[in-house]
Design an enzyme around this catalytic site. Structure first.
Site, PDB file in Angstrom:
ATOM      1  CB  SER A   1      49.903  41.702  93.074  1.00 48.86           C
ATOM      2  OG  SER A   1      48.596  42.079  92.670  1.00 48.86           O
TER       3      SER A   1
ATOM      4  CG  ASP B   1      47.012  49.979  90.120  1.00 46.72           C
ATOM      5  OD1 ASP B   1      45.916  49.536  90.514  1.00 46.72           O
ATOM      6  OD2 ASP B   1      48.076  49.346  90.263  1.00 46.72           O
TER       7      ASP B   1
ATOM      8  CG  HIS C   1      48.056  46.829  92.927  1.00 48.69           C
ATOM      9  ND1 HIS C   1      47.735  46.768  91.582  1.00 48.69           N
ATOM     10  CD2 HIS C   1      48.301  45.555  93.324  1.00 48.69           C
ATOM     11  CE1 HIS C   1      47.773  45.499  91.181  1.00 48.69           C
ATOM     12  NE2 HIS C   1      48.124  44.749  92.209  1.00 48.69           N
TER      13      HIS C   1
END
Length: 429
Positions: A160, A405, A408
Site C-alpha cells: 500500500s 495511522d 501511511h
C-alpha cells in the site's frame, strides 16, 4: 588438465586373494556429517533458485565475475552534478513552492490518504521541500514524464505504500490531460491501470506485498496474522509485469512480523504443507535475489529501467525523537530536526541485506533511498485524518493516539518527493 583416473577395480582373477583383506562393516553417518548434510539440504531448499540460476549461467557459458552494466541508462537526458547525492540533505520550509497539485484536484487519491478532506486542520506538511546537500533536485517536469512514457508502460509493484507513491505519480501528470475521456483508472484484481489514451501510455500498480506469492495476495482481503511466503514463486506475479518499460518495486512493511518468517517450500494447494521458519533477514534476502533475478531475465537495461524504493519508516513511538512517552505521530506538525535520527522501526539489518544484494546484482537496479529523509517526517502521516476501515469506538475517539495511522502518508505530501527523486534518477542518473 585431465582428472587422474581412479584405480581400476581388481579383476575376477584376483578375487582369491580378497580373503586377506576382509571388508569392513558399513557404518552409519556420524552425527557431524549428518548435521552437515541436513544443513546443505536446508540451504539448497531455501535458495534453490540461486543454484538453478548459477547452473543456467554455467550452461550458457556466463562464468565471468559479476560486474555492473556499462550502458547508458534508458530515459536519461542528462547527468546529475559530480558528487551530488540526491538522498542526502535536509527539509527546508518553502511557502513559495507549495504542493505540486491540490488534493481536491486529483480524483484518484484513495480516501485513506485525503487528509484535508478528513479534517486535518493544518497544511504545513505540504510546504516542506527536500534540499540535497551541495546541489538541487531537478524540478518535476510532467510533460517530460508523459512524453517519455508515450507508447510505454510504467508499473509500481508492492504494498500500500507503493500504491501511495503510484497515486502520487498519477496526480503529478494527470493535469496535462484536460480531456476527461482521454484518461481513466480501472482496477481488476491485483492490477490498477491509469491510461493516458492520447499518449498510448499506462501507469500501473500491482499488489504484491512480498513480491513473491503469499497468503496476503488478495488485493482487498489480505489482513492475515500468520503470514506465509512461498519460496521461488516470483513468476506467479512476475508474469503480469513483463513488458513494462519502467518498474518501481518496494517491499518491507509486510515482512516485519517478528524475528522469524514462515516460508512455504511447496504449493499453497498442497494438502500437507511443508513450512520452515527462517530469520526475517534471510527471508528478505531470498526475495531480493528473486526480484533481481527476475529483472535480469526479463528487463533489457538498454531500453528499460528498474527501481527499488527502500523501507518507508513509521512514527509510532514518540520516545524515538524525544517526545512525550506513550505518544506517536498524532498532532505532530513539524519534521524532526536531527540529522542523525533513525527510528526504531526501521531495521538497519534489512538495509544491510539490500546493500549486500544490490552490490552483487547482475542487473542495474536503481536504489531510491527514501528511508533517512522520510524518517524526519513525523508530521506527514495520515494520522487520524483518513477514512477509517471500521467505525471507531467511544474509547478510541477519546484517545486519538490509539487509532492514529503513523504508517501511511497524506497526499499531496511526502510521497510526491519520492517521485521527484525517481524523476531525477530516471532522467538525470
Amino acid at each position: 588438465m585431465k582428472t587422474p583416473r581412479s584405480p581400476s577395480p581388481p579383476s575376477s582373477s584376483s578375487s582369491s586373494s580378497s580373503s586377506a583383506f576382509p571388508l569392513r562393516k558399513a557404518r552409519g553417518l556420524s552425527p557431524f556429517l549428518f548435521t552437515l548434510l541436513a544443513f546443505i539440504v536446508f540451504v539448497v531448499t531455501l535458495y534453490g533458485e540461486d543454484f538453478m540460476c548459477l547452473l543456467d549461467d554455467v550452461v550458457a557459458g556466463n562464468t565471468s565475475p559479476r560486474r555492473k552494466w556499462e550502458v547508458e541508462p534508458a530515459f536519461a537526458v542528462g547527468k546529475k552534478p559530480a558528487g551530488c547525492d540526491y538522498f542526502s540533505g535536509r527539509w527546508v520550509w518553502d511557502e513559495t513552492a507549495g504542493p505540486l497539485y491540490e488534493e481536491s484536484e486529483c480524483p484518484y487519491i484513495q480516501p485513506q490518504l485525503t487528509c484535508q478532506a478528513h479534517g486535518r486542520p493544518d497544511r504545513d506538511y505540504q510546504f516542506w521541500r527536500w534540499q540535497p546537500h551541495g546541489c538541487d533536485l531537478p524540478s518535476f517536469n510532467a510533460t517530460l514524464m508523459l512524453e517519455s512514457l508515450r507508447g510505454k508502460r510504467m508499473m509500481y509493484v508492492g504494498d500500500s505504500l507503493n500504491r501511495g507513491q503510484y497515486v502520487s505519480m498519477v496526480c503529478l501528470v494527470h493535469r496535462l490531460i484536460p480531456n476527461e475521456s482521454a484518461k481513466s483508472m480501472e482496477t481488476t484484481g491485483s492490477l490498477t491501470v491509469f491510461t493516458a489514451a492520447d499518449y498510448n501510455a499506462t501507469i500501473e500498480f500491482y499488489w504484491a506485498p512480498f513480491l513473491l506469492e503469499s497468503n496476503s495476495d488478495d488485493a482487498v482481503i489480505h489482513r492475515v496474522s500468520d503470514r506465509i511466503v512461498r519460496r521461488g514463486s516470483i513468476n506467479k506475479h512476475g508474469r503480469h509485469w513483463k513488458g513494462a518499460d519502467v518498474v518501481v518495486f518496494n517491499t518491507y512493511l509486510w515482512w516485519m512480523t517478528g524475528l522469524k518468517m514462515k516460508i512455504l517450500q511447496g504449493s499453497f494447494d498442497d494438502e500437507a504443507k511443508e513450512i520452515v521458519e527462517v530469520s526475517t533477514e534471510d527471508a528478505y534476502r531470498m526475495a531480493m535475489r528473486s526480484m533481481m533475478r527476475w529483472a535480469r531475465k526479463n528487463m533489457d537495461p538498454r531500453r528499460t529501467r528498474v527501481f527499488f524504493t527502500s523501507m518507508s519508516p513509521t512514527h509510532a513511538k514518540s520516545g524515538d525523537w524525544g517526545g512525550e512517552p506513550g505518544k506517536n505521530c498524532y498532532n505532530e506538525t513539524t519534521p524532526i530536526n536531527n540529522a542523525t535520527y533513525w527510528g526504531s522501526d526501521s531495521r538497519r539489518s534489512i538495509m544491510q541485506v539490500i546493500g549486500e544484494e544490490f552490490g552483487k546484482s547482475k542487473y542495474p537496479v536503481t536504489f531510491l533511498n527514501i528511508t533517512q529523509l522520510s524518517n524526519y517526517r513525523k508530521d506527514a502521516h495520515t494520522s487520524i485524518y483518513k477514512k477509517q476501515w471500521s467505525p471507531l469506538t467511544a474509547e478510541q475517539l477519546a484517545n486519538p493516539v490509539s487509532y492514529a495511522d503513523c504508517t501511511h502518508w497524506c497526499l499531496p505530501g511526502l510521497q510526491d518527493t519520492w517521485n521527484e527523486l525517481l524523476f531525477a534518477k530516471l532522467f538525470y542518473p
